[in-house]
Structure formats: C-alpha cells, structure tokens
Design an enzyme around this catalytic site. Sequence first.
Site, PDB file in Angstrom:
ATOM      1  N   ASP A  48     -11.500  19.053  20.042  1.00 60.56           N
ATOM      2  CA  ASP A  48     -12.602  19.794  19.549  1.00 60.56           C
ATOM      3  C   ASP A  48     -12.471  21.159  19.818  1.00 60.56           C
ATOM      4  O   ASP A  48     -12.944  21.848  18.858  1.00 60.56           O
ATOM      5  CB  ASP A  48     -14.095  19.232  19.922  1.00 60.56           C
ATOM      6  CG  ASP A  48     -14.330  17.753  19.374  1.00 60.56           C
ATOM      7  OD1 ASP A  48     -13.631  17.459  18.374  1.00 60.56           O
ATOM      8  OD2 ASP A  48     -15.339  17.290  19.918  1.00 60.56           O
ATOM      9  N   ASP A  90     -30.887  26.999  36.153  1.00 65.28           N
ATOM     10  CA  ASP A  90     -29.489  27.282  36.030  1.00 65.28           C
ATOM     11  C   ASP A  90     -29.148  27.895  34.916  1.00 65.28           C
ATOM     12  O   ASP A  90     -27.767  28.658  34.612  1.00 65.28           O
ATOM     13  CB  ASP A  90     -28.629  26.014  36.281  1.00 65.28           C
ATOM     14  CG  ASP A  90     -28.896  25.849  37.801  1.00 65.28           C
ATOM     15  OD1 ASP A  90     -29.352  26.599  38.724  1.00 65.28           O
ATOM     16  OD2 ASP A  90     -28.268  24.472  38.005  1.00 65.28           O
ATOM     17  N   LEU A  95     -26.225  18.021  25.284  1.00 60.86           N
ATOM     18  CA  LEU A  95     -26.575  16.160  25.462  1.00 60.86           C
ATOM     19  C   LEU A  95     -26.353  15.989  27.007  1.00 60.86           C
ATOM     20  O   LEU A  95     -27.211  15.292  27.527  1.00 60.86           O
ATOM     21  CB  LEU A  95     -25.443  15.698  24.643  1.00 60.86           C
ATOM     22  CG  LEU A  95     -25.642  13.948  24.766  1.00 60.86           C
ATOM     23  CD1 LEU A  95     -27.113  13.517  24.319  1.00 60.86           C
ATOM     24  CD2 LEU A  95     -24.638  13.424  24.045  1.00 60.86           C
TER      25      LEU A  95
END
Length: 300
Positions: free
Chosen positions: A70, A174, A189
């Site tokens: 990807d 963060d 995700l």
Amino acid sequence: MPPASRTESTVPLRIAVLGNGTKPEVVAEASRLATAIGRRPGLVLTGVDLGDDSDLTSLEADVALVLGGDGTVLHTARRMGDCPIPVLGVNLGRLGFLADLAPADFLGRLDDLCTRRFTIDNLMTLDCTIRSPDGRSTTYRGLNDVVLRAAPPFHLIELGLRIDGESVINYRGDGLILATPVGSTGHSLSAGGPILPPDAQMFVVTPICAHTLTQRPLIDAAHKWYEVIPRQSERQAITAVVDGQIQQPITPGDRVAVRRGESPFPMVRLPGHSFYRTLRNKLGWGADPALDRRSGAGPG
C-alpha cells in the site's frame, strides 16, 4: 464502469508497470508480468518504470500496474499529481488493502483486462496545507491520512480543532489523525477509529491516546474544511505526517488545514472484488475464534 462493448474491447488496453525498483522481488515480478502483458493479444505494454522519483503526471497508459504494498500505491498517487490514471495494485508487501491482488491472481485475470471487464473506484483524496504565521503555506496531497503527533521529547500535546471555522474541541494526548475513508483502515483504525466504506465522502477525526476518556472519534462531511491549531510551548514538539511518508515539523504559530482533494484517485476493481471480503481476509474481521480453534486454524 460497465463491461466494454464489442468495439471498445477491440482497442488494446495500454498498461504501464510501476514499482519500487530497490526491492529485488519487485524487479523480478515486474519483468515476469511485463513479459506476460506484452505477449497477450488485447494488451499493450507501454513501459516499465521502477524509479522512485520519476514524473508520472503524463504517464502514457490506460492502467498503471503498481507492484508493491500500500505504501507504494500511496507514493504513486502523489507522483501522478492532479490527473492520475487508474491504478491496479499487485501486492508484494504485507497487509495490502489498496494492493490486494497477488501476482499469480493477476496473471489469471488478463482476460478481464483485455475485454475491459473492470470498474473504477474514484477514491477520495485530501489536501493538507500547513500555513505559517508569516503567510507562507505548503500543500501536500494525500490519500490516507494526516497525523499530527508528538515529536521528541514526546510530551503531551494540545491541539484545537475547527470545522468550517467553528471551534469544535481541544484534544490533549499523543496526537490526532484526520483520515479519509481509505485511510480509516490504517492508523486511525489502530487508534480505535471506525471503518468507513471506500465510497463514503467523509473524514474521520481520531485522537491518539487522548488524555480525556470522553474524547472519541468524530465523523463529519468531506465538503467541510478542517483546521488544526497546535497549542505549542517550547516543550511541545509536533510533527505533521501525510500518508506515513511526508514528515513536516510544526513550528509555533503554524496551522494545519485539511480539505477533500480536488481530484479523486482512480483504482481498478476486477470482477468479484468486495470491500467486505477484503476486511475479512486481511483483518480476520468478524471471524469466529471458537470456530477457528475447532477447525484447527490458528497461529503457527
């Protein structure tokens, strides 16, 4: 896109082969697949480009066959600029959501390409503009996400979010992820964000390790513009990361604006492709662990 007519299918489909030539397995597969394409009636090989920084904005082909994972597809998307040609990803990496076709499977689908039995998914893109206090700005094109994250010395950072000019929320933690539907199955995700279908026209905003448990992912429309305002001090270093590949330090006073890109990114989908099947196969989504144990499947 409907199946090609008899007249259309007699016109050879022009295919260019792209990939990361620094990887020996990509070079070997590029040679093998290019040979198969060149020998197949109904297909024309227009070239093989395994360079890392060549200009792809004027690529002469109907379809770009991208070999790799990807990350290679994301890199190719930026190099094609605002007028990309349809991409068919062949997975030589690991997970492979964008490039989900194995080399052997590609060789078995040459008839579909010859007769143009495929559809085009126009995936939503994003533009990330970083504006400095002196008025200068730089815009980066992305397909997956923009991540603002803590940089060394890794203290908690505070980020304000505005949508269409309205102040929405301040995040402490963060970092923050703004993802497209395609990017919703990536970093977002992993940080607890929802999965969006690839044809959705939405952004998902996902905090990373939020300091307040009530701060949850937010989904909103893609036609809006999103502005992130870092609340920085000398102890809070922040980096903006686009598609996991472009990293840009954020200095005090900078603002980060994210919008839907002007042009979508076209991906070739061969017959039988299913987003939900990809989720099941790649993530084990919805799998029954008890059933796996009974059937003897499992790690190792």
